[in-house]
Design a protein around this motif. Structure first.
Motif, short mmCIF file in Angstrom:
data_model
loop_
_atom_site.label_atom_id
_atom_site.label_comp_id
_atom_site.label_asym_id
_atom_site.label_seq_id
_atom_site.Cartn_x
_atom_site.Cartn_y
_atom_site.Cartn_z
N HIS A 52 0.85 -1.18 0.00
CA HIS A 52 0.00 0.00 0.00
C HIS A 52 0.89 1.24 0.00
CE1 HIS A 52 -3.54 -2.35 1.13
NE2 HIS A 52 -3.02 -2.70 2.28
N GLY A 53 0.49 2.28 -0.71
CA GLY A 53 1.22 3.55 -0.66
C GLY A 53 0.26 4.71 -0.49
N GLY A 54 0.59 5.64 0.40
CA GLY A 54 -0.20 6.85 0.57
C GLY A 54 -1.29 6.77 1.63
N LEU A 55 -1.22 5.78 2.51
CA LEU A 55 -2.29 5.57 3.50
C LEU A 55 -2.39 6.73 4.50
CD1 LEU A 55 -1.61 1.83 4.41
CD2 LEU A 55 -3.41 2.69 2.90
N ARG A 56 -3.61 7.06 4.88
CA ARG A 56 -3.83 8.03 5.96
C ARG A 56 -5.24 7.88 6.53
NH1 ARG A 56 -3.93 10.20 0.98
NH2 ARG A 56 -5.60 11.64 0.41
N THR A 57 -5.78 6.70 6.45
CA THR A 57 -7.17 6.47 6.85
C THR A 57 -7.31 6.35 8.36
OG1 THR A 57 -9.06 5.00 6.52
CG2 THR A 57 -6.90 3.97 6.68
N ARG A 58 -8.50 6.65 8.86
CA ARG A 58 -8.86 6.29 10.24
C ARG A 58 -9.20 4.81 10.28
NH1 ARG A 58 -10.58 11.02 8.77
NH2 ARG A 58 -12.45 10.14 7.78
N LEU A 59 -9.01 4.20 11.44
CA LEU A 59 -9.23 2.76 11.59
C LEU A 59 -10.55 2.49 12.30
CD1 LEU A 59 -5.64 1.63 12.61
CD2 LEU A 59 -6.62 1.81 10.31
N SER A 60 -10.98 1.25 12.21
CA SER A 60 -12.24 0.84 12.83
C SER A 60 -12.07 0.65 14.34
CB SER A 60 -12.73 -0.47 12.22
OG SER A 60 -12.81 -0.37 10.82
N GLY A 61 -13.14 0.92 15.08
CA GLY A 61 -13.17 0.60 16.50
C GLY A 61 -12.17 1.39 17.31
N SER A 62 -11.52 0.71 18.26
CA SER A 62 -10.59 1.36 19.17
C SER A 62 -9.28 0.59 19.30
CB SER A 62 -11.24 1.50 20.56
OG SER A 62 -11.66 0.23 21.05
N PHE A 78 -6.09 -1.87 16.71
CA PHE A 78 -5.40 -2.02 15.43
C PHE A 78 -5.85 -3.28 14.68
CE2 PHE A 78 -2.59 0.75 17.83
CZ PHE A 78 -2.22 1.70 16.87
N SER A 79 -7.08 -3.70 14.89
CA SER A 79 -7.54 -4.93 14.24
C SER A 79 -7.57 -4.80 12.72
CB SER A 79 -8.93 -5.31 14.77
OG SER A 79 -9.88 -4.30 14.50
N ASP A 80 -7.78 -3.60 12.21
CA ASP A 80 -7.73 -3.41 10.76
C ASP A 80 -6.35 -3.76 10.22
OD1 ASP A 80 -10.34 -2.61 10.68
OD2 ASP A 80 -9.91 -0.47 10.50
N ASP A 122 -2.43 -7.39 7.59
CA ASP A 122 -1.25 -8.24 7.65
C ASP A 122 -1.54 -9.63 7.08
OD1 ASP A 122 0.22 -6.24 8.85
OD2 ASP A 122 -0.12 -6.96 10.89
N GLN A 123 -2.73 -10.14 7.33
CA GLN A 123 -3.10 -11.45 6.79
C GLN A 123 -3.13 -11.44 5.26
OE1 GLN A 123 -6.75 -12.83 8.54
NE2 GLN A 123 -5.83 -13.21 10.54
N ALA A 124 -3.45 -10.29 4.69
CA ALA A 124 -3.46 -10.18 3.22
C ALA A 124 -2.06 -9.99 2.66
CB ALA A 124 -4.36 -9.02 2.79
N GLY A 125 -1.07 -9.73 3.52
CA GLY A 125 0.32 -9.70 3.08
C GLY A 125 0.81 -8.38 2.52
N PHE A 126 0.26 -7.26 2.99
CA PHE A 126 0.65 -5.96 2.46
C PHE A 126 1.70 -5.28 3.34
CE2 PHE A 126 -3.25 -6.35 0.07
CZ PHE A 126 -3.03 -5.61 -1.08
#
Length: 442
Positions: free
Chosen positions: A279-289, A291-293, A298-302
């Motif tokens: 991934h390049g250029g990330l700056r998104t907010r994550l779900s919940g409270s 780092f589960s996103d 990580d499981q997808a291998g990025f």
């Protein structure tokens, strides 16, 4: 009354000039010869388009409805996918292909020389068509997914124009961990490559399904985006969704197919080459409270490169990280969500996020990774109605991104064809280096 001699001379001069004026009435000009003009003569006179003339195709390329024209082979197809009913926020990307084509109008074959690559992608031996659009339904996402999947398989399975006799198609890959470099036995550029104008980002899933089958292996992904797009489908909460018996997600649930979960689904299907994607250029907010996103990602291998990493690492280091991760041999799907750019520069998109890269930074990174073995690409999420004042800033940026990707595809292809070796052989010397031209991105 007598006029001065100088006035008489001036009047005579004006009379002579007027007789040969460029503004003469055409009806007074001699008629053309009675014999018919040859086709060559007609092309010389009329087969030309300014940036503001002609039917709107990408870069004034020849328009062929490739899906219904199997006997017109091509090497690269620019194809529109006007689909946007899998978005989570603002719709409108169905008008992206039309806007990107219009914004590309100043790209022409007579002024298309890319100085950094020392070639004009529109005047090489490779056949490039504007393949029109996939006629995707806006009413049924399940049907739309099927239509996109079949369209990509149909076009990708044909023989390329430059190499019309491909070797037999490899068998489907047995698992997502198989080696992609061993699976590919095709000749250089034996299949056409598609560069899709989106449309929302969900179209990457059907494209990856087709490529994985055609190449007989999972595909590495280089993904430029403000968002992960590996979100578990149930991170979009809804009590109306069917009970989730599979903790990884229910592929049969239509709501699972959306523009934020397509790489999660692709990973579950074994389409992504694990540990070679970025991934390049990330700056998104994550779900919940928590780092589960990131755990799902990580499981997808990025590998994750965030937008502000460019301040600390610089462009060259980011390019090095991408190339070290992916290499020059693996087949790569290059996916550019235009929201990777800062919305101050590219506001015409569905899910804008402040703090993005500039178009110059993205273009320089794209130029730096030109040695990748890109077998398919997309530029997505252009929603032109959100551009301020009715301008086309976002579509202009997207059209330039397409030009850069197209140039790199052609440049590598020329290297492969000249060396006459496998898909990784084009990663050596380039035309720009051979001709001693200065590389502006290094």
């Amino acid at each position: 009354m007598y006029l001065p001699l100088s006035v008489l001379h001036l009047a005579a001069f004006i009379s002579q000039v007027s007789a040969k004026s460029l503004y003469d009435n055409p009806e007074q000009d001699p008629l053309p010869p009675s014999q018919e003009s040859t086709l060559e003569e007609l092309h010389k006179k009329w087969d030309f388009e300014w940036g503001f003339t002609g039917i709107s195709t990408f870069a004034h390329l020849k328009h062929v409805k490739c899906l219904t024209s199997p006997h017109q082979p091509f090497d690269i197809g620019i194809i529109g996918c006007p689909f946007d009913t899998a978005v989570s926020y603002r719709p409108g990307a169905r008008f992206g292909p039309r806007a990107i084509r219009a914004a590309s109008s100043r790209q022409t074959s007579f002024r298309g020389f890319n100085h950094r690559a020392a070639l004009n992608p529109y005047t090489t031996p490779f056949t490039i068509f504007d393949c029109g659009d996939i006629p995707v339904t806006p009413f049924d996402n399940n049907l739309a997914l099927r239509q996109m999947s079949e369209a990509y398989r149909e076009l990708g399975s044909r023989a390329a124009a430059i190499n019309p006799k491909p070797k037999p198609q490899p068998q489907p890959h047995p698992s997502s961990t198989s080696s992609s470099s061993n699976a590919i036995t095709q000749q250089p550029w034996s299949r056409p490559k598609l560069l899709t104008l989106g449309g929302d980002h969900s179209l990457s899933l059907p494209a990856l399904r087709a490529l994985s089958k055609l190449y007989g292996s999972p595909i590495s992904i280089l993904h430029f985006d403000a968002h992960l797009d590996t979100w578990h489908p149930y991170k979009y909460p809804s009590s109306w969704s069917p009970p989730n018996s599979n903790p990884q997600g229910d592929l049969s649930d239509p709501a699972s197919f959306n523009h934020g979960s397509m790489f999660h689904l692709a990973s579950l299907e074994g389409l992504i080459h694990n540990s070679t994607s970025v991934h390049g250029g990330l700056r998104t907010r994550l779900s919940g409270s928590d780092f589960s996103d990131y755990a799902d990602d990580d499981q997808a291998g990025f590998l994750r490169i965030h937008s502000d990493d460019i301040d600390d690492l610089g462009i060259n280091r980011i390019v090095e990280m991408i190339m070290q991760r992916i290499g020059t041999e693996n087949p790569v799907y290059l996916s550019v969500d235009i929201d990777v750019l800062d919305p101050g520069l590219a506001p015409g998109t569905g899910t804008p996020e402040p703090g993005g890269w500039t178009s110059r930074e993205l273009i320089r990174i794209l130029r730096g990774v030109e040695r990748l073995n890109v077998v398919g690409a997309d530029v997505v999420e252009v929603a032109p109605m959100y551009d301020a004042g009715g301008g086309e800033a976002t579509a202009l940026a997207a059209a330039q991104v397409v030009f850069e990707i197209l140039t790199s595809m052609v440049k590598r292809g020329i290297g492969e064809m000249e060396l006459g070796r496998g898909s990784g052989s084009g990663s050596g010397g380039t035309r720009g280096e051979e001709q001693g031209t200065k590389r502006d991105e290094l």
